[in-house]
Design a protein around this motif. Structure first.
Motif, PDB file in Angstrom:
ATOM      1  N   SER A 182      22.487 -35.655  96.009  1.00 56.37           N
ATOM      2  CA  SER A 182      23.776 -36.252  95.658  1.00 56.37           C
ATOM      3  C   SER A 182      24.483 -35.465  94.562  1.00 56.37           C
ATOM      4  O   SER A 182      25.703 -35.277  94.601  1.00 56.37           O
ATOM      5  N   SER A 183      23.719 -34.986  93.575  1.00 53.36           N
ATOM      6  CA  SER A 183      24.325 -34.279  92.440  1.00 53.36           C
ATOM      7  C   SER A 183      24.664 -32.828  92.747  1.00 53.36           C
ATOM      8  O   SER A 183      25.572 -32.257  92.139  1.00 53.36           O
ATOM      9  N   THR A 184      23.923 -32.226  93.682  1.00 50.88           N
ATOM     10  CA  THR A 184      24.153 -30.811  93.994  1.00 50.88           C
ATOM     11  C   THR A 184      24.876 -30.591  95.316  1.00 50.88           C
ATOM     12  O   THR A 184      25.306 -29.477  95.611  1.00 50.88           O
ATOM     13  N   ALA A 185      24.985 -31.662  96.110  1.00 50.05           N
ATOM     14  CA  ALA A 185      25.601 -31.567  97.443  1.00 50.05           C
ATOM     15  C   ALA A 185      24.879 -30.550  98.318  1.00 50.05           C
ATOM     16  O   ALA A 185      25.472 -29.938  99.202  1.00 50.05           O
ATOM     17  N   SER A 186      23.573 -30.376  98.055  1.00 48.41           N
ATOM     18  CA  SER A 186      22.775 -29.437  98.842  1.00 48.41           C
ATOM     19  C   SER A 186      21.635 -30.178  99.527  1.00 48.41           C
ATOM     20  O   SER A 186      20.800 -30.801  98.871  1.00 48.41           O
ATOM     21  N   SER A 187      21.607 -30.089 100.840  1.00 50.68           N
ATOM     22  CA  SER A 187      20.538 -30.738 101.600  1.00 50.68           C
ATOM     23  C   SER A 187      19.280 -29.884 101.669  1.00 50.68           C
ATOM     24  O   SER A 187      18.278 -30.310 102.246  1.00 50.68           O
ATOM     25  N   MET A 188      19.317 -28.709 101.065  1.00 55.93           N
ATOM     26  CA  MET A 188      18.146 -27.827 101.049  1.00 55.93           C
ATOM     27  C   MET A 188      16.981 -28.449 100.277  1.00 55.93           C
ATOM     28  O   MET A 188      15.833 -28.067 100.454  1.00 55.93           O
TER      29      MET A 188
END
Length: 216
Positions: free
Chosen positions: A179-185
């Motif tokens: 949520s904070s990084t917008a990265s699904s990695m």
């Protein structure tokens, strides 16, 4: 790669919660389930029906609903039942749920022991509880390890449900990072971490099973 490495400490902190909750819940469940299993085999109809009803309820309703009820429902019954600590609420719900499943495991293990063992206990002058404690339960341990191992792994994965009450396990930490990084990695190291934990405990139970195998 550097981004993933930065996530590792947070994920490991979540893993500590996941492992601790699973260990505590299954151990508590095993302790309670011994009494439940003996209760389901009791000659007292009242005790037998109570224990069977308990098992039916906790096996027949979703663990998530049980968790929600303990954390959100109990305070509405009485403020004295409010549990503000998420870990404690999860431990209670998971422990009660695990005890119902472990009860069936232990009951099946007890009933798999030859009836002659009970008769041998009587010949030796042992009462019912002494026979169970000294003769039947020790022999049942060998048969308990594989199914208890499966229950542990299932509970380990079900522990992800606690993220829904904001307990910072692996899943909650993963969702927060995403949520904070917008990265699904972040889901990649999270899943790998789950696999590592599962592999470690699977190996531990395999060693225990081999050590106590009835064929050794």
């Amino acid at each position: 790669m550097n981004k993933i490495l930065k996530w590792i400490p947070q994920l490991l902190a979540g893993a500590r919660i996941t492992i601790l909750l699973t260990l505590c819940s299954v151990v508590a469940g095993l302790i309670i389930s011994i009494f439940l299993a003996l209760g389901t085999l009791s000659k007292s109809k009242l005790i037998r029906n109570f224990c069977k009803g308990y098992v039916f309820f906790f096996r027949g309703t979703p663990l998530l609903m049980q968790l929600y009820f303990v954390y959100y429902g109990l305070p509405q019954i009485s403020r004295a039942l409010t549990i503000n600590n998420q870990f404690l609420a999860a431990f209670i719900a998971f422990g009660l749920n695990s005890s119902a499943y472990c009860c069936e495991i232990i009951r099946a293990a007890i009933q798999s022991i030859d009836k002659g063992q009970f008769e041998a206990g009587k010949v030796l002058g042992l009462n019912y509880f002494q026979t169970m404690r000294l003769v039947i339960l020790p022999q049942s341990v060998r048969r308990l390890i594989p199914p208890v191992g499966n229950e542990f792994i299932m509970m380990l994965k079900d522990a992800s449900l606690v993220s829904l009450i904001a307990l910072a396990d692996i899943t909650k930490v993963t969702r927060s990072i995403q949520s904070s990084t917008a990265s699904s990695m972040v889901y990649i190291p999270a899943m790998i971490l789950y696999l590592i934990i599962t592999a470690v405990f699977t190996f531990v139970f395999h060693v225990l099973e081999k050590k106590h195998s009835i064929y050794e």
